[in-house]
Design a protein around this motif. Structure first.
Motif, PDB file in Angstrom:
ATOM      1  N   THR A 194     -73.888  -1.393 -16.948  1.00 26.72           N
ATOM      2  CA  THR A 194     -74.019  -2.287 -18.097  1.00 26.72           C
ATOM      3  C   THR A 194     -73.083  -3.482 -17.957  1.00 26.72           C
ATOM      4  O   THR A 194     -73.204  -4.459 -18.689  1.00 26.72           O
ATOM      5  N   ALA A 195     -72.146  -3.388 -17.016  1.00 26.91           N
ATOM      6  CA  ALA A 195     -71.270  -4.509 -16.672  1.00 26.91           C
ATOM      7  C   ALA A 195     -71.631  -4.992 -15.280  1.00 26.91           C
ATOM      8  O   ALA A 195     -72.314  -4.302 -14.513  1.00 26.91           O
ATOM      9  N   VAL A 196     -71.171  -6.183 -14.931  1.00 26.26           N
ATOM     10  CA  VAL A 196     -71.466  -6.784 -13.633  1.00 26.26           C
ATOM     11  C   VAL A 196     -70.144  -7.045 -12.911  1.00 26.26           C
ATOM     12  O   VAL A 196     -69.222  -7.636 -13.481  1.00 26.26           O
ATOM     13  N   ARG A 227     -78.850  -8.613 -17.160  1.00 22.60           N
ATOM     14  CA  ARG A 227     -77.522  -9.214 -17.130  1.00 22.60           C
ATOM     15  C   ARG A 227     -77.059  -9.467 -15.695  1.00 22.60           C
ATOM     16  O   ARG A 227     -76.478 -10.507 -15.394  1.00 22.60           O
ATOM     17  N   ALA A 228     -77.337  -8.513 -14.805  1.00 17.06           N
ATOM     18  CA  ALA A 228     -76.953  -8.669 -13.405  1.00 17.06           C
ATOM     19  C   ALA A 228     -77.696  -9.836 -12.753  1.00 17.06           C
ATOM     20  O   ALA A 228     -77.111 -10.646 -12.029  1.00 17.06           O
ATOM     21  N   TYR A 257     -76.340 -13.193 -13.793  1.00 18.11           N
ATOM     22  CA  TYR A 257     -75.141 -13.577 -13.028  1.00 18.11           C
ATOM     23  C   TYR A 257     -75.524 -14.094 -11.644  1.00 18.11           C
ATOM     24  O   TYR A 257     -75.031 -15.138 -11.194  1.00 18.11           O
ATOM     25  N   CYS A 258     -76.403 -13.360 -10.959  1.00 17.19           N
ATOM     26  CA  CYS A 258     -76.824 -13.787  -9.612  1.00 17.19           C
ATOM     27  C   CYS A 258     -77.492 -15.164  -9.663  1.00 17.19           C
ATOM     28  O   CYS A 258     -77.236 -16.022  -8.811  1.00 17.19           O
ATOM     29  N   GLN A 259     -78.349 -15.365 -10.646  1.00 20.30           N
ATOM     30  CA  GLN A 259     -79.051 -16.637 -10.784  1.00 20.30           C
ATOM     31  C   GLN A 259     -78.068 -17.783 -10.980  1.00 20.30           C
ATOM     32  O   GLN A 259     -78.269 -18.890 -10.448  1.00 20.30           O
TER      33      GLN A 259
END
Length: 425
Positions: A291-293, A320-321, A324-326
């Protein structure tokens, strides 16, 4: 489960001088276990008895009750709850069985008898046979691991990582270097950058035969008689080398689900991440998530550090992950994003799919792997897999041996080598 170790045991223990019927009964007795002793009428001695004792301790009749199970009736497995007795048992099975069977039995001992907590003791870790699944168990226990055990655990994990690197690194480098070279070739090269060998071969179909020159005129003007027709290759398409550059040719983003079912995939992804990060022509980022990155890119020089930076278990927020990657993509047309997940999304499903569609529309090569392991795909969300497939990002399980070919295809922007459907779940 009793039969699987028994079958291997048949190959490793023989009684060449026993009569055929006696040997058949011996094998059945070993396969069926101690409860069959009366029906087979066969008593075991020597190494057979020792092997049978080791198997019975794990697979004996009580349905695999845990050592502290207080239920009555029936007979439970007999490893006991103390580390010394388990360590002795681990030594016995390494003596009597090949490494592949030892790994299966260790896994069963952890699952059936609840012995995971005993792996927090150094003497236990020194006795086990290291493998990918054991690494996954150690990582899940890392937060509860006492300081006295951590160094031993790191040594066990490093042995597995080094074995994987030795197996996978050379082929990965060779395959991806070739793919990068091919993707760097250009179709409008400057004269000095033309690859003449490939250009000629690509244009042989455009060979033109020229009419033979007049021999009398040629002899009068040059003093040399020429006979026969000549020809030329018309280079409709020039093939050139990409100009060398110190900057990375491709950006790779590994986005790895660290939920408990993905333990083996996390181990393999960490090793591949370290290999890719060591290649100058690639810029590699490793992101793990629940649930966190967490971005572990700065630890890629040591996959053991990467693994101990993960936290197996917990929920899953793929959206959510991917967000972040995007946000870290600066060259979409030169970027490959690899999502490794069982696709059980705890976040916003529609937003996840929109992000994948947006990345692909911008030119990103998006790859979805349900697992990166030798075992194939675990349970996964079929609905999400189908939705990603409809976006042009088919989801499939990938073995470590296939991964370099998948990455090469993504780098060259050609169809992925997806295993046959009959080999997929």
């Amino acid at each position: 489960m009793r039969q699987q170790p028994g079958e291997t045991m048949e190959r490793t223990t023989t009684a060449p001088h026993a009569p055929p019927d006696a040997e058949r009964l011996r094998r059945w007795r070993m396969v069926l276990g101690a409860d069959s002793a009366d029906s087979t009428g066969r008593a075991l001695t020597g190494q057979d008895a020792a092997m049978d004792s080791a198997l019975n301790a794990l697979y004996g009749g009580g349905g695999g009750k845990k050592p502290n199970d207080r239920s009555t009736g029936g007979r439970s497995a007999g490893l006991g709850a103390s580390a010394p007795s388990v360590a002795r048992w681990l030594g016995d099975i390494r003596t009597y069985f090949p490494s592949s069977v030892v790994q299966v039995m260790q896994r069963d001992a952890i699952d059936r008898l609840g012995l995971a907590t005993l792996l927090l003791e150094p003497e236990m870790l020194e006795a086990v046979e290291p493998d990918v699944h054991l690494v996954g168990t150690l990582l899940s226990l890392s937060k509860a691991m006492p300081e006295t055990t951590k160094e031993t655990a790191r040594a066990v994990v490093r042995r597995v990582v080094e074995d994987l690197e030795a197996r996978l690194e050379s082929r990965t480098r060779t395959t991806l270097t070739g793919a990068l070279d091919r993707s760097a070739r250009i179709s409008r090269p400057r004269h000095r950058d033309i690859d003449w060998d490939r250009t000629i071969r690509a244009n042989l179909k455009n060979y033109l035969t020229l009419p033979a020159p007049d021999t009398t005129t040629t002899a009068e003007t040059t003093g040399t008689a020429t006979t026969g027709a000549t020809g030329t290759v018309v280079p409709e398409r020039l093939i050139g080398y990409g100009r060398s550059s110190r900057s990375a040719k491709k950006d790779i983003v590994l986005c790895v689900d660290q939920s408990g079912s993905m333990a083996a995939s996390v181990v393999h992804a960490s090793v591949f991440g370290a290999v890719l990060a060591s290649m100058r022509t690639l810029s590699t980022r490793l992101v793990v998530f629940d649930t966190a990155v967490v971005d572990l890119t700065d630890q890629l020089d040591d996959p053991v550090d990467v693994l101990f930076g993960t936290q197996l278990g917990g929920g899953t927020d793929i959206n959510r992950a991917l967000a972040y990657c995007q946000s870290r993509i600066t060259r979409p047309a030169d970027t490959v994003v690899v999502l490794i997940s069982d696709l059980y999304e705890g976040g916003i499903r529609d937003e996840m799919l929109k992000r994948v569609a947006a990345m692909k529309a911008s030119g990103v090569q998006f790859v979805t792997l349900l697992a990166l392991s030798d075992e194939g795909a675990p349970a996964y969300d079929h609905e999400h897999a189908a939705a990603l497939g409809a976006l042009g990002a088919p989801a499939f399980a990938c073995t470590p041996d296939l991964f370099p070919d998948v990455m090469a295809a993504a780098i060259e922007k050609r169809p992925l080598p997806i295993p046959d459907k009959e080999h997929q779940p």
